[in-house]
Every structure is written in structure tokens, then in C-alpha cells.
Scaffold this motif. Structure first.
Motif, short mmCIF file in Angstrom:
data_model
loop_
_atom_site.label_atom_id
_atom_site.label_comp_id
_atom_site.label_asym_id
_atom_site.label_seq_id
_atom_site.Cartn_x
_atom_site.Cartn_y
_atom_site.Cartn_z
N ALA A 105 0.81 -1.22 0.00
CA ALA A 105 0.00 0.00 0.00
C ALA A 105 0.85 1.27 0.00
O ALA A 105 0.36 2.35 -0.34
CB ALA A 105 -0.93 -0.01 1.21
N HIS A 106 2.13 1.15 0.34
CA HIS A 106 3.02 2.31 0.43
C HIS A 106 4.01 2.39 -0.72
O HIS A 106 4.94 3.20 -0.69
CB HIS A 106 3.79 2.27 1.76
CG HIS A 106 2.89 2.31 2.96
ND1 HIS A 106 2.48 3.47 3.55
CD2 HIS A 106 2.31 1.31 3.68
CE1 HIS A 106 1.69 3.20 4.59
NE2 HIS A 106 1.58 1.89 4.68
N ASN A 107 3.83 1.56 -1.73
CA ASN A 107 4.75 1.51 -2.86
C ASN A 107 4.52 2.70 -3.79
O ASN A 107 3.52 2.77 -4.51
CB ASN A 107 4.55 0.20 -3.63
CG ASN A 107 5.60 0.02 -4.72
OD1 ASN A 107 6.50 0.85 -4.90
ND2 ASN A 107 5.48 -1.07 -5.45
N LEU A 108 5.47 3.63 -3.79
CA LEU A 108 5.33 4.82 -4.63
C LEU A 108 5.61 4.54 -6.10
O LEU A 108 5.42 5.42 -6.94
CB LEU A 108 6.28 5.93 -4.13
CG LEU A 108 5.99 6.47 -2.73
CD1 LEU A 108 6.94 7.63 -2.40
CD2 LEU A 108 4.54 6.94 -2.60
N GLN A 109 6.04 3.33 -6.42
CA GLN A 109 6.27 2.97 -7.82
C GLN A 109 4.97 2.59 -8.52
O GLN A 109 4.92 2.50 -9.75
CB GLN A 109 7.26 1.80 -7.91
CG GLN A 109 8.60 2.06 -7.23
CD GLN A 109 9.26 3.34 -7.73
OE1 GLN A 109 9.33 3.59 -8.93
NE2 GLN A 109 9.76 4.15 -6.79
N VAL A 111 1.33 3.03 -10.16
CA VAL A 111 0.77 4.12 -10.96
C VAL A 111 -0.09 5.04 -10.09
O VAL A 111 -0.04 6.25 -10.21
CB VAL A 111 -0.07 3.56 -12.14
CG1 VAL A 111 -0.74 4.69 -12.91
CG2 VAL A 111 0.80 2.71 -13.06
N GLU A 112 -0.87 4.46 -9.19
CA GLU A 112 -1.73 5.20 -8.28
C GLU A 112 -1.48 4.68 -6.87
O GLU A 112 -2.22 3.82 -6.38
CB GLU A 112 -3.19 5.03 -8.67
CG GLU A 112 -4.17 5.93 -7.95
CD GLU A 112 -4.19 7.36 -8.49
OE1 GLU A 112 -4.86 8.19 -7.88
OE2 GLU A 112 -3.51 7.62 -9.50
N PRO A 113 -0.44 5.17 -6.17
CA PRO A 113 -0.13 4.66 -4.83
C PRO A 113 -1.32 4.81 -3.89
O PRO A 113 -2.01 5.83 -3.90
CB PRO A 113 1.04 5.54 -4.38
CG PRO A 113 1.64 6.07 -5.64
CD PRO A 113 0.49 6.23 -6.60
N GLU A 114 -1.53 3.79 -3.06
CA GLU A 114 -2.66 3.84 -2.13
C GLU A 114 -2.44 4.88 -1.05
O GLU A 114 -3.32 5.67 -0.74
CB GLU A 114 -2.87 2.46 -1.51
CG GLU A 114 -4.09 2.36 -0.61
CD GLU A 114 -4.38 0.94 -0.17
OE1 GLU A 114 -4.68 0.74 1.02
OE2 GLU A 114 -4.30 0.02 -1.01
N LEU A 115 -1.25 4.88 -0.45
CA LEU A 115 -0.90 5.82 0.61
C LEU A 115 0.40 6.53 0.25
O LEU A 115 1.39 5.87 -0.07
CB LEU A 115 -0.75 5.10 1.95
CG LEU A 115 -2.04 4.74 2.69
CD1 LEU A 115 -1.79 3.64 3.71
CD2 LEU A 115 -2.62 5.97 3.37
N ILE A 145 3.99 15.81 -6.11
CA ILE A 145 2.57 15.67 -5.80
C ILE A 145 2.01 14.49 -6.59
O ILE A 145 2.14 14.43 -7.82
CB ILE A 145 1.81 16.97 -6.15
CG1 ILE A 145 2.38 18.14 -5.33
CG2 ILE A 145 0.32 16.81 -5.87
CD1 ILE A 145 1.78 19.48 -5.69
N TYR A 146 1.39 13.56 -5.89
CA TYR A 146 0.86 12.36 -6.52
C TYR A 146 -0.63 12.49 -6.83
O TYR A 146 -1.24 11.53 -7.32
CB TYR A 146 1.08 11.15 -5.60
CG TYR A 146 2.52 10.73 -5.53
CD1 TYR A 146 3.00 9.66 -6.28
CD2 TYR A 146 3.42 11.40 -4.70
CE1 TYR A 146 4.32 9.26 -6.22
CE2 TYR A 146 4.75 11.02 -4.64
CZ TYR A 146 5.20 9.95 -5.39
OH TYR A 146 6.52 9.56 -5.34
N GLY A 147 -1.20 13.63 -6.59
CA GLY A 147 -2.61 13.87 -6.84
C GLY A 147 -3.20 14.70 -5.72
O GLY A 147 -2.51 15.11 -4.78
#
Length: 453
Positions: A105-109, A111-115, A145-147
């Protein structure tokens, strides 16, 4: 002269009532995580995925046997931004944390990271964990910024993600940073969440039932330009943060609650009825201007951080970063200096109290993290940098204005002054008179302690 001196003595007695009953439950030099094996941990460090010096706890919550901690991605090297420890595991005072709900859930790789970078979490009475995620990483380095900011709601029975609400673009501003959260959960199917935007002062309201949110504007959300100076642990700096502290009362007869709030850069406390905020049409109009209330000022140098209200006692606990202190106010009384008290203060163990919570077992929890040192200087890995302190609510407020309602101090002083003037003639050359005076002052102090409403 006698009455003035006695007044100072009595004032000292009142201030000294706090027992500083909080104890350190957990402490860390550096935060650590539970990997599947020591090799995996070292591999993560070698790849730069885990940099212990860059991990700092910020928010906390307790639900069942788990104590949750948020670890915002201020800098690179934070492998998991939300984790927990098991309260039943007493093998270590500095336990390694387990990622929530999973490592993936914490994987920034993705496409749309959960957290990405949550600041606050709140467990409600309905078995859900609400997570306020800024979705901004590297705010102290290279910002990404991821969104738009989001609210995530998990089922604490199985840790499944129940809902994900991404805030619409028109509810966020260019410098928005949502850093605090309160959840009104008296009705599980009609729950409301309130998120504080300190960067571009405003309040976002989310309806669980309607699955929509809206933004509320009010000038009370803005920082006080005269309250932006901070001096903590020898570090002086200026902030201009707006709406920050949020705390909800238990439901009133109307079914709504009172939301207490304050900007971080302010010494004042405010409130508003949630019936105003929950009405989308009304809350987004200019008609609510006079519905917000000014409760009063805490006094000089009392900018407040996180706050939380214990519904059973009606006591509001709040952090005072400039003073390395946690204080309280019993909301059934007027917001005045005499109705507020110190709960705990320490220039060693409470440098920047970052979060304050009361759990369903009536335990008060406080997280201190030395945030100004982390931002403007460098934390020393050889010393204790992060602590979580606790006590029962009753222990915390014992012998404070939040436990008993004392009579107004000037009235007490006047009554004792009248007693002294009536029953004794002071003679500066009489040892017996001075002895009698001391006895009466002591009796007066005892009388003060006994005054209750």
C-alpha cells in the motif's frame, strides 16, 4: 499590600496544582520497521528506500490493541507512511513498526499509490480508520505531488479499504496542506469528517452517507500575524499556518456536536455548531458569518497545536508547542485562564507535542517528535528523539481546574483578605503575630483547595 502578596501566593498554589502524571510509554532514537528478515531491512537501507534519519512520527491513534502512527514523507527514505505497534507487546520500549495495511500500500512505484504521506488518522466508534493523506512527498527536499489530497477509510476488522475519496480540485488551493482530522461518528451511516487546511486556510467537510465533500471558508481559520513567532528548544522561527486544531464534543440534544478549532498561529480558540457545517448549502454560503464563536485567548506565547476532546469528561486537551506543554480546559466552564491548567510540561521529554488523543479506554496519549529540530537542524541519533506519553484521563487532570471547578480567584482572595483583616492585627515587630499570620495563610490555602462548584 497584604492582600496583594496573598493573591500572588494563592495564584502560585493554583498554577502548581498540575501533577505532571504522564509517563513515557514508548521512545525511539530512530524509527524502525518490521521487515520479513534482517537482510531485507539492510537491503532497503542500501537502496535508499529506508533512511532512518529521515523518518519522523507525526500523528497517532489507538484502536483496540494497536497504536497507529503516521510518518509523513517530509524527506526521501520513508518506506511506510502509516504503521502501528501492538500494545500487548511489551518486549521493547522502542518497538519496530508494522506497515498498515501492508507494505504494498506504500509503494510509490505504483501508478496510483494507495498511501503517500498521511498526516492524521482517526478511529471511529464504528470500527473504521479514517486516514487523511496529503499525497505530497519531499516537502523538505524535492516536492512531488501524486494527486489531490484524499480520505481513505479502512475496516479495522480486516484492514480492507472501504472507501477512497479524492478531494475535488475546486476544494483545494495552490498551497493547500490538509494536516488535521476530526470525525463525527454518533451515527455510523451518517458520519461526517472534517479536514483542516492549514496552508490555504479552510475546512473540508465530507459526508459518508452522500459520498461528497465541500469546502467551508471563514476568517477565523486564518493565522494571526502577531502569533507567528516560535521559539522551541533554542530554535527560533516564524510560521504562518492557518486552521489546525480540531476537536468535537459529544452530540448535543440537537444531534449535532460543537467543533472546537484554532489556527496554529493563533492564541485564540473558536467554535461552531456542526449543524451549520453539515448543511452544504448553508455552509458554502456567506450566511454563516455570525454562526462562528470566539471563545477567548489562552494568553501570550500560547499558540496551540493538536487538540482532542474527551467526550466523557468534556475536557479539551491541547498541545502548546512554544511551552513544551500539554494543557486542558473543561468545556463546561468559560474559556478563561482560571478554567485552564497545565497537564504536563517538560523541556526534555515533550519537545514539540505533535498529537494528542483520548482512546476508548479513557487513556490520554501524547506524541512528541522535536519537529523544529528535524526541519531546521538535525536530530542526533544517539539520543531519544521521539516519545509517546500516556496516563488515564483521570490521572492527567487530577488536581487541575479540569477536575474541580474552583471559585474565581479574585473572590477567594477578597474573602481571605476580609478574614485576615477582621481577625488579626499585623505587627511587624511581633513574632507571635507573624506566626498567626502564617497559620492563617496556610488555612486560606486549604480553603482555596476546598472550593468547588
Amino acid at each position: 499590600m497584604l492582600r496583594a502578596s496573598l493573591g500572588l501566593l494563592l495564584l502560585w498554589a493554583v498554577v502548581a496544582l498540575g501533577n505532571d502524571n504522564l509517563r513515557v510509554a514508548y521512545e525511539w532514537r530512530e524509527m524502525d520497521f518490521k521487515y520479513a528478515s534482517p537482510d531485507q531491512r539492510w537491503s532497503a537501507i542500501e537502496r535508499g528506500e529506508f533512511k532512518p534519519a529521515n523518518v519522523i512520527p507525526f500523528g497517532l491513534e489507538v484502536a483496540g490493541h494497536r497504536l497507529f502512527v503516521t510518518l509523513p514523507r517530509w524527506r526521501a527514505g520513508v518506506p511506510a507512511s502509516l504503521a502501528y505497534l501492538d500494545l500487548n507487546d511489551t518486549s521493547s520500549k522502542g518497538p519496530a513498526l508494522k506497515p498498515f495495511p501492508s507494505w504494498q500500500a506504500h509503494n510509490l512505484q505504483d501508478v496510483e499509490p494507495e498511501l503517500v504521506s498521511p498526516f492524521r488518522v482517526r478511529a471511529d466508534r464504528c470500527g473504521r480508520l479514517w486516514v487523511l493523506d496529503s499525497r505530497i512527498s519531499g516537502v523538505l527536499e524535492q516536492t512531488k505531488i501524486y494527486g489531490a489530497a484524499q480520505l481513505l477509510v479502512y475496516d479495522l476488522h480486516n484492514d480492507d479499504l472501504l472507501r477512497r475519496h479524492v478531494l475535488p480540485a475546486d476544494q483545494l488551493k495552490q498551497v493547500s496542506l490538509l494536516a488535521n482530522l476530526a470525525v463525527e461518528d454518533s451515527d455510523c451511516e451518517n458520519t461526517y469528517a472534517y479536514a483542516a487546511d492549514l496552508g490555504s486556510p479552510g475546512l473540508v467537510v465530507y459526508s459518508w452517507k452522500d459520498q461528497e465533500s465541500w469546502r467551508v471558508q471563514h476568517h477565523f481559520f486564518h493565522p494571526d500575524p502577531m502569533a507567528g513567532n516560535f521559539s522551541i528548544n533554542g530554535i527560533e522561527f516564524q510560521w504562518d499556518d492557518g486552521l489546525y486544531g480540531l476537536a468535537l464534543s459529544k452530540p448535543l440534544e440537537t444531534g449535532y456536536s460543537t467543533l472546537y478549532f484554532h489556527p496554529l498561529c493563533s492564541t485564540a480558540e473558536f467554535s461552531v455548531d456542526t449543524g451549520i457545517l453539515r448543511n452544504k448549502t448553508l455552509a458554502t454560503s456567506s450566511m454563516i458569518y455570525r454562526e462562528f464563536k470566539v471563545l477567548g485567548s489562552r494568553g501570550p506565547n500560547t499558540q496551540a497545536g493538536a487538540e482532542f476532546l474527551d467526550p466523557e469528561t468534556g475536557v479539551l486537551f491541547y498541545a502548546l508547542p512554544n511551552l513544551n506543554e500539554v494543557a486542558c480546559w473543561r468545556t463546561a466552564t468559560d474559556f478563561s485562564h482560571s478554567s485552564q491548567s497545565r497537564i504536563f510540561m517538560s523541556n526534555e521529554t515533550l519537545i514539540f507535542p505533535s498529537d494528542v488523543k483520548v482512546d476508548d479506554q479513557k487513556r490520554l496519549w501524547v506524541l512528541s517528535n522535536q519537529l523544529p529540530v528535524f526541519i531546521y537542524d538535525e536530530l542526533y541519533p544517539g539520543s531519544i528523539n521521539f516519545r509517546i506519553l500516556t496516563a488515564s484521563v483521570q490521572e492527567a487532570i487530577k488536581n487541575t481546574a479540569c477536575e474541580i471547578r474552583t471559585s474565581p480567584l479574585p473572590d477567594v482572595i477578597n474573602r481571605l483578605g476580609d478574614i485576615l483583616n477582621t481577625n488579626i492585627k499585623v505587627k511587624t515587630n511581633s513574632a507571635a503575630s507573624l506566626s498567626n499570620l502564617s497559620s492563617l495563610i496556610f488555612a486560606g490555602l486549604c480553603l482555596l483547595m476546598s472550593f468547588r462548584i
